[in-house]
Every structure is written in C-alpha cells, then in structure tokens.
Design a protein around this motif. Sequence first.
Motif, PDB file in Angstrom:
ATOM      1  N   GLN A  25       0.846  -1.183   0.000  1.00 28.11           N
ATOM      2  CA  GLN A  25       0.000   0.000   0.000  1.00 28.11           C
ATOM      3  C   GLN A  25       0.884   1.236   0.000  1.00 28.11           C
ATOM      4  O   GLN A  25       1.814   1.345   0.792  1.00 28.11           O
ATOM      5  CB  GLN A  25      -0.903   0.003   1.225  1.00 28.11           C
ATOM      6  N   GLN A  26       0.586   2.132  -0.911  1.00 26.30           N
ATOM      7  CA  GLN A  26       1.356   3.364  -1.023  1.00 26.30           C
ATOM      8  C   GLN A  26       1.005   4.285   0.136  1.00 26.30           C
ATOM      9  O   GLN A  26      -0.144   4.345   0.563  1.00 26.30           O
ATOM     10  CB  GLN A  26       1.048   4.070  -2.349  1.00 26.30           C
ATOM     11  N   PRO A  27       1.974   5.009   0.636  1.00 28.66           N
ATOM     12  CA  PRO A  27       1.657   5.942   1.729  1.00 28.66           C
ATOM     13  C   PRO A  27       0.772   7.067   1.217  1.00 28.66           C
ATOM     14  O   PRO A  27       0.931   7.536   0.101  1.00 28.66           O
ATOM     15  CB  PRO A  27       3.025   6.468   2.167  1.00 28.66           C
ATOM     16  N   THR A  28      -0.170   7.446   2.025  1.00 29.67           N
ATOM     17  CA  THR A  28      -1.076   8.526   1.642  1.00 29.67           C
ATOM     18  C   THR A  28      -0.633   9.804   2.330  1.00 29.67           C
ATOM     19  O   THR A  28      -0.142   9.778   3.453  1.00 29.67           O
ATOM     20  CB  THR A  28      -2.524   8.205   2.048  1.00 29.67           C
ATOM     21  N   THR A  29      -0.794  10.883   1.624  1.00 32.51           N
ATOM     22  CA  THR A  29      -0.459  12.172   2.212  1.00 32.51           C
ATOM     23  C   THR A  29      -1.741  12.837   2.670  1.00 32.51           C
ATOM     24  O   THR A  29      -2.722  12.877   1.942  1.00 32.51           O
ATOM     25  CB  THR A  29       0.250  13.083   1.192  1.00 32.51           C
ATOM     26  N   ALA A  30      -1.717  13.316   3.871  1.00 31.42           N
ATOM     27  CA  ALA A  30      -2.897  13.988   4.415  1.00 31.42           C
ATOM     28  C   ALA A  30      -2.857  15.449   3.976  1.00 31.42           C
ATOM     29  O   ALA A  30      -1.855  16.135   4.120  1.00 31.42           O
ATOM     30  CB  ALA A  30      -2.911  13.907   5.932  1.00 31.42           C
ATOM     31  N   VAL A  31      -3.957  15.890   3.420  1.00 26.49           N
ATOM     32  CA  VAL A  31      -4.068  17.271   2.986  1.00 26.49           C
ATOM     33  C   VAL A  31      -5.023  17.975   3.939  1.00 26.49           C
ATOM     34  O   VAL A  31      -6.200  17.651   4.006  1.00 26.49           O
ATOM     35  CB  VAL A  31      -4.601  17.363   1.536  1.00 26.49           C
ATOM     36  N   ASN A  32      -4.481  18.881   4.704  1.00 29.58           N
ATOM     37  CA  ASN A  32      -5.302  19.648   5.638  1.00 29.58           C
ATOM     38  C   ASN A  32      -5.678  20.965   4.967  1.00 29.58           C
ATOM     39  O   ASN A  32      -4.814  21.726   4.560  1.00 29.58           O
ATOM     40  CB  ASN A  32      -4.549  19.925   6.936  1.00 29.58           C
ATOM     41  N   THR A  33      -6.949  21.212   4.856  1.00 27.85           N
ATOM     42  CA  THR A  33      -7.437  22.449   4.277  1.00 27.85           C
ATOM     43  C   THR A  33      -8.010  23.296   5.399  1.00 27.85           C
ATOM     44  O   THR A  33      -8.911  22.869   6.101  1.00 27.85           O
ATOM     45  CB  THR A  33      -8.522  22.163   3.225  1.00 27.85           C
ATOM     46  N   THR A  34      -7.468  24.462   5.539  1.00 28.19           N
ATOM     47  CA  THR A  34      -7.927  25.363   6.591  1.00 28.19           C
ATOM     48  C   THR A  34      -8.650  26.526   5.935  1.00 28.19           C
ATOM     49  O   THR A  34      -8.105  27.194   5.065  1.00 28.19           O
ATOM     50  CB  THR A  34      -6.732  25.900   7.402  1.00 28.19           C
ATOM     51  N   TYR A  35      -9.883  26.712   6.327  1.00 27.60           N
ATOM     52  CA  TYR A  35     -10.665  27.821   5.820  1.00 27.60           C
ATOM     53  C   TYR A  35     -10.713  28.905   6.888  1.00 27.60           C
ATOM     54  O   TYR A  35     -11.089  28.642   8.022  1.00 27.60           O
ATOM     55  CB  TYR A  35     -12.093  27.389   5.485  1.00 27.60           C
ATOM     56  N   VAL A  36     -10.314  30.081   6.507  1.00 22.67           N
ATOM     57  CA  VAL A  36     -10.353  31.208   7.425  1.00 22.67           C
ATOM     58  C   VAL A  36     -11.554  32.055   7.052  1.00 22.67           C
ATOM     59  O   VAL A  36     -11.660  32.532   5.937  1.00 22.67           O
ATOM     60  CB  VAL A  36      -9.052  32.043   7.336  1.00 22.67           C
ATOM     61  N   HIS A  37     -12.460  32.164   7.967  1.00 25.52           N
ATOM     62  CA  HIS A  37     -13.676  32.930   7.699  1.00 25.52           C
ATOM     63  C   HIS A  37     -13.674  34.151   8.618  1.00 25.52           C
ATOM     64  O   HIS A  37     -13.680  34.025   9.833  1.00 25.52           O
ATOM     65  CB  HIS A  37     -14.892  32.073   7.980  1.00 25.52           C
ATOM     66  N   HIS A  38     -13.624  35.302   8.007  1.00 22.94           N
ATOM     67  CA  HIS A  38     -13.672  36.539   8.767  1.00 22.94           C
ATOM     68  C   HIS A  38     -15.084  37.087   8.700  1.00 22.94           C
ATOM     69  O   HIS A  38     -15.698  37.106   7.647  1.00 22.94           O
ATOM     70  CB  HIS A  38     -12.735  37.597   8.172  1.00 22.94           C
TER      71      HIS A  38
ATOM     72  N   ALA B 156     -13.460  49.828   2.293  1.00 23.80           N
ATOM     73  CA  ALA B 156     -12.818  49.146   3.425  1.00 23.80           C
ATOM     74  C   ALA B 156     -13.267  47.692   3.501  1.00 23.80           C
ATOM     75  O   ALA B 156     -12.460  46.796   3.770  1.00 23.80           O
ATOM     76  CB  ALA B 156     -13.139  49.873   4.729  1.00 23.80           C
ATOM     77  N   LYS B 157     -14.553  47.433   3.261  1.00 22.17           N
ATOM     78  CA  LYS B 157     -15.042  46.050   3.239  1.00 22.17           C
ATOM     79  C   LYS B 157     -14.377  45.238   2.136  1.00 22.17           C
ATOM     80  O   LYS B 157     -13.981  44.093   2.336  1.00 22.17           O
ATOM     81  CB  LYS B 157     -16.562  46.021   3.044  1.00 22.17           C
ATOM     82  N   ALA B 158     -14.264  45.840   0.938  1.00 26.47           N
ATOM     83  CA  ALA B 158     -13.632  45.139  -0.182  1.00 26.47           C
ATOM     84  C   ALA B 158     -12.161  44.858   0.100  1.00 26.47           C
ATOM     85  O   ALA B 158     -11.644  43.787  -0.233  1.00 26.47           O
ATOM     86  CB  ALA B 158     -13.792  45.958  -1.460  1.00 26.47           C
ATOM     87  N   ALA B 159     -11.471  45.809   0.717  1.00 30.34           N
ATOM     88  CA  ALA B 159     -10.056  45.608   1.050  1.00 30.34           C
ATOM     89  C   ALA B 159      -9.906  44.507   2.097  1.00 30.34           C
ATOM     90  O   ALA B 159      -8.950  43.729   2.056  1.00 30.34           O
ATOM     91  CB  ALA B 159      -9.440  46.913   1.552  1.00 30.34           C
ATOM     92  N   GLU B 160     -10.848  44.424   3.021  1.00 28.01           N
ATOM     93  CA  GLU B 160     -10.792  43.366   4.027  1.00 28.01           C
ATOM     94  C   GLU B 160     -11.001  41.997   3.390  1.00 28.01           C
ATOM     95  O   GLU B 160     -10.340  41.027   3.753  1.00 28.01           O
ATOM     96  CB  GLU B 160     -11.839  43.605   5.108  1.00 28.01           C
ATOM     97  N   GLU B 161     -11.901  41.889   2.421  1.00 26.71           N
ATOM     98  CA  GLU B 161     -12.125  40.614   1.731  1.00 26.71           C
ATOM     99  C   GLU B 161     -10.900  40.189   0.931  1.00 26.71           C
ATOM    100  O   GLU B 161     -10.651  39.005   0.768  1.00 26.71           O
ATOM    101  CB  GLU B 161     -13.350  40.718   0.836  1.00 26.71           C
ATOM    102  N   ARG B 162     -10.158  41.161   0.419  1.00 27.19           N
ATOM    103  CA  ARG B 162      -8.927  40.847  -0.317  1.00 27.19           C
ATOM    104  C   ARG B 162      -7.794  40.488   0.619  1.00 27.19           C
ATOM    105  O   ARG B 162      -6.787  39.944   0.189  1.00 27.19           O
ATOM    106  CB  ARG B 162      -8.502  42.041  -1.168  1.00 27.19           C
ATOM    107  N   GLY B 163      -7.920  40.832   1.892  1.00 27.60           N
ATOM    108  CA  GLY B 163      -6.869  40.572   2.858  1.00 27.60           C
ATOM    109  C   GLY B 163      -5.908  41.736   3.020  1.00 27.60           C
ATOM    110  O   GLY B 163      -4.854  41.595   3.629  1.00 27.60           O
ATOM    111  N   ASP B 164      -6.258  42.890   2.472  1.00 26.71           N
ATOM    112  CA  ASP B 164      -5.408  44.073   2.551  1.00 26.71           C
ATOM    113  C   ASP B 164      -5.778  44.840   3.821  1.00 26.71           C
ATOM    114  O   ASP B 164      -6.693  45.659   3.826  1.00 26.71           O
ATOM    115  CB  ASP B 164      -5.630  44.937   1.304  1.00 26.71           C
ATOM    116  N   MET B 165      -5.053  44.573   4.903  1.00 25.07           N
ATOM    117  CA  MET B 165      -5.403  45.178   6.187  1.00 25.07           C
ATOM    118  C   MET B 165      -5.036  46.661   6.246  1.00 25.07           C
ATOM    119  O   MET B 165      -5.731  47.444   6.894  1.00 25.07           O
ATOM    120  CB  MET B 165      -4.725  44.431   7.334  1.00 25.07           C
ATOM    121  N   THR B 166      -3.964  47.066   5.569  1.00 28.78           N
ATOM    122  CA  THR B 166      -3.620  48.495   5.588  1.00 28.78           C
ATOM    123  C   THR B 166      -4.649  49.304   4.808  1.00 28.78           C
ATOM    124  O   THR B 166      -5.036  50.393   5.228  1.00 28.78           O
ATOM    125  CB  THR B 166      -2.211  48.732   5.012  1.00 28.78           C
TER     126      THR B 166
END
Length: 191
Positions: free
Chosen positions: A80-93, A132-142
């Motif tokens: 059996q081939q080793p399986t790689t675990a893929v952890n997906t993290t969703y960040v919801h602001h 400001a809302k659009a910049a926050e969705e893009r991840g642009d905190m400044t």
Amino acid sequence: MDDPAKQVPPAYIPAPDPAPAPAYQGGYVPPQGGYMPPQGGYVPSQGGYMPPQTGYAPAPQQYPGAPQQQSSTNVVVVQQQPTTAVNTTYVHHTSGDHYFTLSIVLSFICFFCGSWWALLCTVPAIFFSLNAKAAEERGDMTGTQSNANISLGLNIAGIVSYVVCWVIIVIVVIVEVAVINSCVPTYDYYC
C-alpha cells in the motif's frame, strides 16, 4: 392443416438424441452434446465497473484416479502506497461594519432634516466604508484601516457640519425675530 408454428422447415434435420454418458471410470470426461461456453468469462455487473478480484484462484478439483498435478506457489505482494494527508484550513472573517451603518444613518438624517450640504461628507463616507469592506475581503489590512479611518473622518465632518448648520440657522432665526420685534413699535407710530 397443422399449426404453422409446429411445422418443421424442409432444410431442418433434427439432431439425434445424445447417447447416455458412460459410467465414470476416472480421468477427464469430455462434455456431451454441442458447444459449451467457457466458464469464468465476462459477467456483466449492474453497478458499473468492478475492479478485478485479487487473491488466489480456487484449487482445481482432483478426481480419484486422475494423475496428480504439481502446483506452483504464487505469491502476490500488495504494497500500500503511503497517503499524504491534505489539511485544508478555511479562514472565515466576519466582515466589520467599517462605519457603513453610521454613514447611512447620517445621510438619512441630513437628507430629511434639510442640511443637504452635510451630504457632501456622508455620501463619500459610504463609498469609503464599502472600499474598506472590499479591502478586508482581499486581505489588505492596511487598505482596510485607511479606508475605515477616512470614512470615520468624513462622518465626523458630516456631524460637525450638521451641528454648525443648525447653529447658524438658529442664530439667523433669532436675529430675524429680534429685528422684526424691534421694528414693530415704529409701525405703531405710523398708524
């Protein structure tokens, strides 16, 4: 005339009945009769594609008196081939308000209470809070912080201009009433 389904065509000659099978004497007995389909062929599945079965084939049956066959031992190694675990993290602001509600409320108050020049501050504040809302969705905190601060500054300027407007209106009304009251006695002398 007889039933047409029971009539035998003229070119058809029925096959003779097969002779009874001789008594079993050991060894291989050939099949009697015509064609026998091979066993273990394709069997259609109802559930779609079935992967081939793994494991060993069943051992052939040995009949008494049949010559003994040597069988080789086949080993199937399944790794059996080793399986790689893929952890997906969703960040919801949860998106902040960025003074959007304040801008809307001040715009309504300024519009309905007659100080329309304060709208020159509150309407752009709405656009900066949306930026400001659009910049926050893009991840642009400044960008989020700068647009939110501009929106807050415009809202404060709108409040100050609204208060200044009403103070000016109240002063003008008081002065006009005072001027009108100061002129009233003079009219009495002319009557």
